[in-house]
Design a protein around this motif. Structure first.
Motif, PDB file in Angstrom:
ATOM      1  N   UNK A 104      24.991 -12.243  27.342  1.00 54.12           N
ATOM      2  CA  UNK A 104      25.252 -12.420  26.073  1.00 54.12           C
ATOM      3  C   UNK A 104      25.218 -13.936  25.610  1.00 54.12           C
ATOM      4  N   UNK A 105      24.656 -14.155  24.488  1.00 48.85           N
ATOM      5  CA  UNK A 105      24.925 -15.629  23.990  1.00 48.85           C
ATOM      6  C   UNK A 105      25.976 -15.659  22.998  1.00 48.85           C
ATOM      7  N   UNK A 106      27.051 -16.213  23.509  1.00 47.87           N
ATOM      8  CA  UNK A 106      28.440 -16.316  22.694  1.00 47.87           C
ATOM      9  C   UNK A 106      29.315 -17.548  23.090  1.00 47.87           C
ATOM     10  N   UNK A 107      30.480 -17.550  22.166  1.00 46.21           N
ATOM     11  CA  UNK A 107      31.146 -18.800  22.251  1.00 46.21           C
ATOM     12  C   UNK A 107      32.374 -18.747  23.426  1.00 46.21           C
ATOM     13  N   UNK A 108      32.974 -19.673  23.685  1.00 52.02           N
ATOM     14  CA  UNK A 108      34.061 -19.618  24.656  1.00 52.02           C
ATOM     15  C   UNK A 108      35.117 -18.616  24.462  1.00 52.02           C
ATOM     16  N   UNK A 109      35.337 -17.815  23.632  1.00 58.63           N
ATOM     17  CA  UNK A 109      36.320 -16.557  23.569  1.00 58.63           C
ATOM     18  C   UNK A 109      35.633 -15.412  24.356  1.00 58.63           C
ATOM     19  N   UNK A 110      34.387 -15.474  24.599  1.00 59.11           N
ATOM     20  CA  UNK A 110      33.692 -14.410  25.315  1.00 59.11           C
ATOM     21  C   UNK A 110      34.583 -13.806  26.500  1.00 59.11           C
TER      22      UNK A 110
END
Length: 429
Positions: free
Chosen positions: A277-283
């Protein structure tokens, strides 16, 4: 943070510095009987997943213990519900006492509407503690309107075992290699990518990053001024999003999928049902909260470069989070924001893997190896772009999300995406 990131962030985000004084625990107003006047603080945030959900609740209890006249009433909502509810209340001319913000163009509109307090003098004593890149999203025209709680970048979080199953031995460095890896995953019977199509904002990451890689950061900055997203490089970004979507890389039912629900984007990756998945640092924290978690099988790589593109492969896209104060909030609201961002309190959230460092000297608190990789990439980034649905005025950001979602769904062309965003940008301009 390295100076390269700080300077690059300054290009995209307006920065400033302030003077004045303030600080410490809340100094309560006295009631007519001499006792502190009771204060209730309305605090809105969107940390619905662990560890932040519990950590933030604990910080609130600690603040109440130090300031017995204060009661903190928290409203905790997931991303889309939060944005919708905050928009509704701010359109009525009100704002919570303390509320989460991503900064950028949305914050500027709230400031222009007189909804956010200038806290420059109150936080002047603590401003030197923050990294300039983290602070910059909350500063405008030399004034400070909030303090950061997180900063990071968006990238690909992937399942190492599923990559091995498809014969992928290293993370793709170029977009063409990425598309080939998507084909390899499909050939191996693996769903390549999980996407929360229902919520739209995760899809805009693809168009935004491709625009950065193909057109470059300066082009995105220029588009914010001339309101023209129809230029060839922006169309090319849309064409590459379409090229990806044409490979049908997403999980079944992705158009109706949310992000953090048990059957959403994050859980699909966490439960091994999609490779990335393309996601931020909270992933990682959301994955662990919504699904089984991948443990040591979870890896991270930066968004690939695009051959022939004008943008640097070292440019990062993302943002963080911060706390802002409503114009009519009592002074205890500012004291609470300062309390939340004190080193002793904030570093606990960093150690728990909930956020990345925003304070100078917090780097050693990052324990998770993937988050260390994110922090290292961020520190050496050659440029920085805030999420487009936050960097631009709200209506423009929403149009980016809506148009890219239609592009991914196959109901809008790359040319129509640029035209529609430009039309809204001009009307808002």
């Amino acid at each position: 943070m390295k100076r390269s990131l700080v300077l690059a962030a300054a290009v995209i985000l307006l920065t400033g510095c302030s003077g004045g004084g303030g600080g410490g625990e809340a100094a309560p107003q006295q009631s007519s009987g001499g006792a502190p006047a009771k204060v209730t603080l309305e605090w809105w945030h969107l940390s619905t997943a662990e560890p932040l959900k519990s950590l933030w609740a604990q910080r609130a209890k600690e603040f109440e213990a130090k300031n017995p006249h204060v009661t903190i009433k928290a409203t905790v909502l997931e991303n889309e519900a939060y944005k919708a509810k905050l928009t509704t209340i701010t359109q009525s001319g009100k704002a919570p006492d303390v509320f989460a913000s991503w900064g950028g163009g949305v914050l500027k509109q709230q400031i222009d509407a007189g909804l956010v307090k200038d806290i420059s003098a109150d936080v002047a004593d603590v401003l030197p503690n923050f990294t300039p890149a983290a602070l910059s999203a909350y500063q405008l025209d030399g004034k400070t309107y909030g303090l950061p709680t997180d900063i990071g970048m968006v990238g690909f979080w992937y399942n190492k075992k599923l990559f091995e199953k498809a014969g992928i031995t290293e993370a793709p460095a170029t977009w063409s290699a990425f598309l080939e890896d998507v084909k390899k995953l499909k050939a191996a019977g693996v769903t390549p990518i999980a996407l929360a199509g229902k919520e739209k904002w995760p899809g805009h990451y693809y168009w935004a990053y491709l625009a950065m890689r193909i057109a470059g950061l300066d082009a995105l900055k220029q588009a914010a001024s001339d309101h023209d997203f129809t230029k060839p490089d922006f169309v090319a970004a849309g064409q590459q999003v379409k090229a990806l979507a044409d490979l049908q890389p997403f999980q079944k039912g992705f158009l109706g999928a949310a992000y953090s629900t048990p059957d959403g984007q994050s859980a699909t990756v966490s439960n091994g049902k999609a490779a990335m998945e393309l996601m931020g640092q909270w992933a990682p924290s959301v994955q662990a909260d919504s699904g089984k978690g991948l443990g040591d099988d979870l890896g991270f790589f930066a968004f690939p470069s695009v051959e022939g593109g004008k943008g640097s492969a070292g440019d990062a896209f993302g943002g963080g989070g911060g706390l802002t104060v409503g114009t009519d909030a009592p002074k205890e609201a500012v004291d609470f924001v300062k309390f939340m961002t004190e080193m002793g309190n904030h570093s606990k959230a960093v150690e728990a893997g909930g956020v990345l460092p925003v304070l100078k000297g917090e780097e050693s608190a990052v324990k998770d190896p993937n988050l260390k990789q994110v922090a290292t990439m961020l520190a050496s980034a050659s440029g920085y772009q805030l999420y487009l649905d936050q960097a631009y005025p709200p209506a423009v950001g929403q149009q980016v999300n809506d148009s890219v979602a239609e592009l991914i769904a196959g109901t809008k062309t790359p040319e129509e995406v640029g035209a529609d965003i430009s039309e809204v940008a001009k009307s808002e301009g």
